[in-house]
Design a protein around this motif. Structure first.
Motif, PDB file in Angstrom:
ATOM      1  N   ALA A   1      13.071   9.650  -4.852  1.00 30.21           N
ATOM      2  CA  ALA A   1      14.105   9.987  -5.587  1.00 30.21           C
ATOM      3  C   ALA A   1      13.700   9.727  -7.219  1.00 30.21           C
ATOM      4  N   GLY A   2      14.246  10.826  -7.977  1.00 28.81           N
ATOM      5  CA  GLY A   2      13.967  10.725  -9.383  1.00 28.81           C
ATOM      6  C   GLY A   2      12.392  11.305  -9.617  1.00 28.81           C
ATOM      7  N   SER A   3      11.954  12.068  -8.575  1.00 29.21           N
ATOM      8  CA  SER A   3      10.681  12.856  -8.716  1.00 29.21           C
ATOM      9  C   SER A   3      11.123  14.284  -9.316  1.00 29.21           C
ATOM     10  N   PRO A   4      10.231  14.596 -10.211  1.00 27.56           N
ATOM     11  CA  PRO A   4      10.480  16.147 -10.855  1.00 27.56           C
ATOM     12  C   PRO A   4      10.540  17.245  -9.481  1.00 27.56           C
ATOM     13  N   ALA A   5      11.195  18.172  -9.719  1.00 30.57           N
ATOM     14  CA  ALA A   5      11.362  19.285  -8.886  1.00 30.57           C
ATOM     15  C   ALA A   5       9.960  20.011  -8.980  1.00 30.57           C
ATOM     16  N   ILE A   6       9.458  20.454  -7.961  1.00 34.40           N
ATOM     17  CA  ILE A   6       8.129  21.316  -7.929  1.00 34.40           C
ATOM     18  C   ILE A   6       8.516  22.708  -8.081  1.00 34.40           C
TER      19      ILE A   6
ATOM     20  N   LEU B   1       0.757  -1.161  -0.066  1.00 38.47           N
ATOM     21  CA  LEU B   1      -0.063   0.074   0.104  1.00 38.47           C
ATOM     22  C   LEU B   1       0.859   1.184   0.028  1.00 38.47           C
ATOM     23  N   LEU B   2       1.893   1.140   0.731  1.00 37.55           N
ATOM     24  CA  LEU B   2       2.938   2.282   0.857  1.00 37.55           C
ATOM     25  C   LEU B   2       3.537   2.742  -0.740  1.00 37.55           C
ATOM     26  N   ASP B   3       3.893   1.594  -1.142  1.00 37.71           N
ATOM     27  CA  ASP B   3       4.656   1.527  -2.594  1.00 37.71           C
ATOM     28  C   ASP B   3       3.539   2.121  -3.647  1.00 37.71           C
ATOM     29  N   LEU B   4       2.183   1.838  -3.522  1.00 33.87           N
ATOM     30  CA  LEU B   4       1.223   2.290  -4.159  1.00 33.87           C
ATOM     31  C   LEU B   4       1.086   3.801  -4.099  1.00 33.87           C
ATOM     32  N   ALA B   5       1.388   4.228  -2.783  1.00 38.67           N
ATOM     33  CA  ALA B   5       1.132   5.767  -2.592  1.00 38.67           C
ATOM     34  C   ALA B   5       2.508   6.496  -3.246  1.00 38.67           C
ATOM     35  N   GLU B   6       3.565   5.809  -3.265  1.00 40.28           N
ATOM     36  CA  GLU B   6       4.712   6.424  -4.029  1.00 40.28           C
ATOM     37  C   GLU B   6       4.477   6.393  -5.494  1.00 40.28           C
TER      38      GLU B   6
ATOM     39  N   ARG C   1       4.694  14.707  -7.625  1.00 41.34           N
ATOM     40  CA  ARG C   1       5.015  14.953  -6.201  1.00 41.34           C
ATOM     41  C   ARG C   1       6.237  14.308  -5.915  1.00 41.34           C
ATOM     42  N   ALA C   2       7.215  15.143  -5.127  1.00 42.84           N
ATOM     43  CA  ALA C   2       8.355  14.421  -4.787  1.00 42.84           C
ATOM     44  C   ALA C   2       8.521  14.115  -3.407  1.00 42.84           C
ATOM     45  N   GLU C   3       7.517  14.162  -2.776  1.00 42.97           N
ATOM     46  CA  GLU C   3       7.379  13.779  -1.142  1.00 42.97           C
ATOM     47  C   GLU C   3       6.093  13.316  -0.780  1.00 42.97           C
ATOM     48  N   LEU C   4       6.302  12.059   0.258  1.00 40.21           N
ATOM     49  CA  LEU C   4       5.028  11.830   0.815  1.00 40.21           C
ATOM     50  C   LEU C   4       5.162  12.142   2.202  1.00 40.21           C
ATOM     51  N   ARG C   5       3.986  12.532   2.882  1.00 40.65           N
ATOM     52  CA  ARG C   5       3.660  12.958   4.464  1.00 40.65           C
ATOM     53  C   ARG C   5       2.903  12.155   4.852  1.00 40.65           C
ATOM     54  N   LEU C   6       3.022  12.073   6.261  1.00 42.95           N
ATOM     55  CA  LEU C   6       2.078  11.145   7.154  1.00 42.95           C
ATOM     56  C   LEU C   6       2.191  11.717   8.579  1.00 42.95           C
ATOM     57  N   LEU C   7       1.258  11.185   9.516  1.00 33.96           N
ATOM     58  CA  LEU C   7       1.650  11.450  10.989  1.00 33.96           C
ATOM     59  C   LEU C   7       1.059  10.133  11.574  1.00 33.96           C
ATOM     60  N   THR C   8       1.641   9.860  12.759  1.00 35.09           N
ATOM     61  CA  THR C   8       1.105   8.831  13.394  1.00 35.09           C
ATOM     62  C   THR C   8       1.259   9.032  15.010  1.00 35.09           C
ATOM     63  N   ASN C   9       0.770   8.242  15.820  1.00 35.43           N
ATOM     64  CA  ASN C   9       0.858   8.484  17.112  1.00 35.43           C
ATOM     65  C   ASN C   9       2.303   7.787  17.683  1.00 35.43           C
TER      66      ASN C   9
END
Length: 159
Positions: A154-159, A97-102, A110-118
């Motif tokens: 890595a390899g994501s286009p710069a925004i 699932l995380l790979d799918l999000a990437e 988008r060059a970044e993923l973000r999340l939060l957790t407890n």
């Protein structure tokens, strides 16, 4: 880790709301005694969330065994929630699932993923670290600590 070749990923439909809610409640139940309350995802309105956010589900034998909820932001892909049913944990489904999000982030430029957790969910923090996420900051929340994490792609286009 068991073979996860029987897992199929697909976009969720509004009719999946009850199964998603049940999967989330089961996956987060183990954290109730740790933090002394239901984690916020256990209280979410998934009928509403499915109309507002992108959901993808992991399906095995016709049953939802995991899900990821994401939102596209201007400069990143936000992971609102990711979980796997207890009976299916330890098989790499969360990683799928995380790979799918990437892949979704890269496809959207988008060059970044973000999340939060407890912070009390040590197994989750450890999983995210193993997947390349770093801790950006920690903030007090409801008697605990919220851990904000991100992953540069890595390899994501710069925004």
């Amino acid at each position: 880790m068991s073979n996860n070749s029987s897992i199929r990923l697909r976009p969720a439909a509004p009719t999946d709301a009850a199964a998603i809610r049940d999967t989330v409640r089961a996956a987060y139940a183990k954290w109730v005694p740790v933090i002394g309350r239901e984690p916020l995802p256990m209280r979410a309105d998934y009928d509403k969330a499915l109309l507002e956010h992108q959901f993808d589900v992991a399906v095995e034998d016709g049953r939802i065994v995991g899900m990821i909820e994401t939102m596209l932001a201007d400069d990143h892909l936000w992971i609102e929630n990711v979980c796997v049913a207890p009976h299916a944990q330890g098989r790499g489904i969360g990683r799928l699932l995380l790979d799918l999000a990437e892949r979704k982030a890269v496809e959207a430029g988008r060059a970044e993923l973000r999340l939060l957790t407890n912070g009390a969910f040590e197994a989750n923090v450890s999983l995210y670290r193993r997947q390349g996420y770093i801790v950006d900051r920690e903030e007090p929340f409801m008697g605990g600590m919220t851990v904000y994490m991100s992953k540069k792609l890595a390899g994501s286009p710069a925004i």
